[in-house]
Design a protein around this motif. Sequence first.
Motif, mmCIF file in Angstrom:
data_model
loop_
_atom_site.group_PDB
_atom_site.id
_atom_site.type_symbol
_atom_site.label_atom_id
_atom_site.label_comp_id
_atom_site.label_asym_id
_atom_site.label_seq_id
_atom_site.Cartn_x
_atom_site.Cartn_y
_atom_site.Cartn_z
ATOM 1 N N UNK A 59 0.826 -1.199 0.000
ATOM 2 C CA UNK A 59 0.000 0.000 0.000
ATOM 3 C C UNK A 59 0.862 1.251 0.000
ATOM 4 N N UNK A 60 0.735 2.060 1.057
ATOM 5 C CA UNK A 60 1.535 3.279 1.191
ATOM 6 C C UNK A 60 2.664 3.100 2.201
ATOM 7 N N UNK A 61 2.999 1.850 2.525
ATOM 8 C CA UNK A 61 4.115 1.560 3.424
ATOM 9 C C UNK A 61 5.257 0.961 2.606
ATOM 10 N N UNK A 234 0.453 4.525 -8.209
ATOM 11 C CA UNK A 234 -0.988 4.768 -8.049
ATOM 12 C C UNK A 234 -1.512 4.059 -6.802
ATOM 13 N N UNK A 235 -1.022 2.844 -6.544
ATOM 14 C CA UNK A 235 -1.409 2.126 -5.329
ATOM 15 C C UNK A 235 -1.059 2.955 -4.100
ATOM 16 N N UNK A 236 0.167 3.487 -4.077
ATOM 17 C CA UNK A 236 0.606 4.283 -2.929
ATOM 18 C C UNK A 236 -0.246 5.536 -2.762
ATOM 19 N N UNK A 241 -1.441 4.793 4.872
ATOM 20 C CA UNK A 241 -0.439 3.985 5.573
ATOM 21 C C UNK A 241 -1.044 3.223 6.749
ATOM 22 N N UNK A 242 -0.454 2.079 7.058
ATOM 23 C CA UNK A 242 -0.934 1.233 8.150
ATOM 24 C C UNK A 242 -0.730 1.917 9.497
ATOM 25 N N UNK A 243 -1.476 1.470 10.488
ATOM 26 C CA UNK A 243 -1.316 1.997 11.848
ATOM 27 C C UNK A 243 0.102 1.746 12.341
ATOM 28 N N UNK A 244 0.608 2.635 13.165
ATOM 29 C CA UNK A 244 1.962 2.500 13.686
ATOM 30 C C UNK A 244 2.035 1.391 14.731
ATOM 31 N N UNK A 245 3.200 0.781 14.920
ATOM 32 C CA UNK A 245 3.338 -0.256 15.952
ATOM 33 C C UNK A 245 3.035 0.303 17.337
ATOM 34 N N UNK A 296 1.309 10.460 0.294
ATOM 35 C CA UNK A 296 1.832 10.321 1.660
ATOM 36 C C UNK A 296 2.213 8.865 1.883
ATOM 37 N N UNK A 297 3.478 8.641 2.228
ATOM 38 C CA UNK A 297 3.948 7.274 2.469
ATOM 39 C C UNK A 297 4.687 7.216 3.794
ATOM 40 N N UNK A 298 4.702 6.030 4.376
ATOM 41 C CA UNK A 298 5.532 5.743 5.537
ATOM 42 C C UNK A 298 6.686 4.865 5.058
ATOM 43 N N UNK A 299 7.910 5.331 5.277
ATOM 44 C CA UNK A 299 9.089 4.595 4.833
ATOM 45 C C UNK A 299 9.727 3.947 6.057
ATOM 46 N N UNK A 300 9.933 2.635 5.995
ATOM 47 C CA UNK A 300 10.402 1.833 7.127
ATOM 48 C C UNK A 300 11.855 1.415 6.903
#
Length: 311
Positions: A59-61, A234-236, A241-245, A296-300
């Motif tokens: 997704x956006x992660x 496009x998916x992103x 973004x998923x919920x944070x830990x 908007x993305x979360x980069x891990x």
Amino acid sequence: MSELILHHYPTSPFAEKARLLLGFKGLSWRSVHISPVMPKPDLTALTGGYRKTPVLQIGADIYCDTSLIARRLEQEKALPAFFPEGQEFTAASFATWADSVVFQHAVSLVFQPESVAVRFAKLPPEAIKAFIADRAGLFSGGSATRLSAEQAKHQWPTIMARLEQQLQREQGDFLFGEPSIADFALAHPLWFLKATHVTAPLVDEYPAVAAWLGRVLGFGHGAASAMTSEEALEVARNATPAALPGEQFVDPNGFKAGQQVAISATDYGVDPVVGELLFAGREELIIRREDERGGVVHVHFPRFGFRIEAR
């Protein structure tokens, strides 16, 4: 549930590691082929500048580095496990050694002149020149030092003799009995060497190692289907973004959520990624960034092998 999207290219050793991780878990995934060399505009629109291969998108992660990708896939599907109960430290520590020391030796052996001549025989001279220039940039500025081919040849028999002995004496079919992340971290440098007749004997001369490698590669790559980089963007853009830990942890250097930070690898490919720090845990760092193409993305990132600096 969002699809697993792997950004990779076929000849990348660490991409082969990720593909085998997906195969071991029996997962379905989307395959986005990226360029082996910079620029990689569609990839860096998601990562913010991180250029190493592979990258996992859900997704956006966006997940950087195969050590963290393995942990994310473990969350996706717990069994079979990369980190067998009671062997978590052993498997993870061995994997870190293989991903660094064994991989460093494999790179030096693969890029010795005799091997390069065979590996790149079908490429035009300008493509070879561009690849070499790209790799010179990739390996500049970090802590990784290039091991000479002579030293790699000198030390390789010690590494392989120890592995041969371990596999001959092990009760099971894998490094520590049952399969683990250790097997996949060791397999990809040897897979890299097996690609040409020049370097393949460095593996094939050790029968227990060669047989073990065949078993690991036998897990395959899971069920992949092609996706374009534009579709991945496009998916992103369309995902949240998923919920944070929920992990509670105080960063030892005092970094707190909400800070602007830069995160970069310490060994090579040290291009920094800048964003808002959202989470700092024992294993993982997460930053928020926004891109006009990726949204908007979360980069891990993994904590181990990466640095974080205030901006």
